[in-house]
Scaffold this active site. Structure first.
Site, PDB file in Angstrom:
ATOM      1  N   HIS A   1      42.115  48.038  34.732  1.00  0.00           N
ATOM      2  CA  HIS A   1      42.038  49.241  35.571  1.00  0.00           C
ATOM      3  C   HIS A   1      40.738  50.015  35.351  1.00  0.00           C
ATOM      4  O   HIS A   1      40.484  51.003  36.042  1.00  0.00           O
ATOM      5  CB  HIS A   1      43.268  50.138  35.367  1.00  0.00           C
ATOM      6  CG  HIS A   1      43.267  50.952  34.126  1.00  0.00           C
ATOM      7  ND1 HIS A   1      43.982  50.606  32.996  1.00  0.00           N
ATOM      8  CD2 HIS A   1      42.658  52.123  33.825  1.00  0.00           C
ATOM      9  CE1 HIS A   1      43.807  51.525  32.066  1.00  0.00           C
ATOM     10  NE2 HIS A   1      43.001  52.455  32.545  1.00  0.00           N
TER      11      HIS A   1
ATOM     12  N   ASP B   1      46.971  44.067  32.415  1.00  0.00           N
ATOM     13  CA  ASP B   1      45.885  45.048  32.497  1.00  0.00           C
ATOM     14  C   ASP B   1      44.769  44.688  31.521  1.00  0.00           C
ATOM     15  O   ASP B   1      44.517  45.387  30.541  1.00  0.00           O
ATOM     16  CB  ASP B   1      46.437  46.448  32.213  1.00  0.00           C
ATOM     17  CG  ASP B   1      45.427  47.555  32.494  1.00  0.00           C
ATOM     18  OD1 ASP B   1      44.387  47.260  33.114  1.00  0.00           O
ATOM     19  OD2 ASP B   1      45.686  48.704  32.087  1.00  0.00           O
TER      20      ASP B   1
ATOM     21  N   SER C   1      41.106  53.945  27.526  1.00  0.00           N
ATOM     22  CA  SER C   1      41.582  52.685  28.097  1.00  0.00           C
ATOM     23  C   SER C   1      40.713  51.508  27.674  1.00  0.00           C
ATOM     24  O   SER C   1      39.485  51.595  27.659  1.00  0.00           O
ATOM     25  CB  SER C   1      41.594  52.771  29.622  1.00  0.00           C
ATOM     26  OG  SER C   1      42.519  53.730  30.064  1.00  0.00           O
TER      27      SER C   1
END
Length: 261
Positions: free
Chosen positions: A65, A120, A213
């Site tokens: 992402h 992810d 992230s």
């Protein structure tokens, strides 16, 4: 930028009022200098957007992402906003998002219940190999499943406040606990699958946050996960965060690196 939309738009179920503002919602501390030599800072147009993990001289692992059209990375950094002679700058020649990650979700303004953010992961191939030094070192992929109850260390330069998005200069570390996935499945409206890990502190106040992230989750000294998503505000009591369960992806990671060497 889609990596921001993901973090801000995820919905929670069964959650009450947000906790009061804390000066360090992640409950972390300044990492010991050069103690995380595999930590990568991922940039887009000179702006830090995500973390990453150095797997070998040519490859960085991050979150799918975090996808944008171009990247550059810094290796061996401790201070985000200061020049460091030992740090190494590299461009990225190509990115490889996991083919099973649903990129169309990143186009949505709000994330619907039942959405699945499995897979992810994204590999970044460096345009020039990293120089392995005392402050830049790769970390190995896991060889066994992590166990719930394991003590884990997450790191990154993500926000240290829950809503004002204040980034630290020093690389931050936080100790959290690996929890059964059921703990996350109870509070997220999105799917929680076996390729994910659930980690945090049920009392709140210790968490990864926006722009962490893709950074590492190291449990009992072994790289087991990368940061995927979590609650807003970060560190919300009763709401652990979601990490990608790397042992489920060893074959894809190794095959992708080998075929695109």
């Amino acid at each position: 930028m889609w990596f921001l939309i993901l973090f801000l738009a995820l919905s929670l179920g069964g959650i009450d009022a947000a906790p009061p503002l804390q000066s360090r919602v992640v409950g972390g501390f300044n990492c010991k200098k050069n103690s995380q030599p595999w930590q990568v800072a991922v940039y887009y147009q000179k702006e830090h957007i995500c973390g990453g993990v150095l797997l070998d001289r040519n490859w960085v692992l991050t979150a799918a992402h975090c996808y944008v059209d171009q990247y550059e990375v810094w290796l061996g950094k401790n201070k985000l906003f200061q020049e460091e002679p030992s740090a190494q700058h590299r461009l990225v020649s190509k990115s490889f998002p996991h083919p099973g990650f649903n990129m169309s979700l990143l186009m949505l303004q709000t994330i619907p219940p039942g959405a699945d953010f499995s897979n992810d992961l994204m590999l970044l191939r460096l345009s020039k190999p990293a120089d392995i030094t005392d402050v830049v070192k790769p970390i190995a992929l896991p060889t066994k499943e992590p166990k719930p109850g394991s003590k884990c260390l997450a790191s990154g330069w993500g926000s240290i406040t829950p809503t004002r998005w204040q980034k630290p200069d020093d690389l931050q570390c936080v100790f959290i606990t690996l929890l059964p996935n059921e703990n996350c499945a109870k509070v997220y409206l999105q799917k929680v699958t076996d390729v994910m890990l659930c980690a945090g502190e049920m009392g709140g106040g210790k968490d990864t946050c926006r722009d962490d992230s893709g950074g590492p989750l190291i449990c009992d000294g072994i790289l087991q996960g990368t940061t995927s998503y979590g609650p807003v505000p970060c560190g919300k009591p009763g709401v652990p965060a979601i990490y990608t369960n790397l042992i489920k992806f060893n074959s894809w990671i190794k095959d992708t690196m080998m075929k695109n060497a």
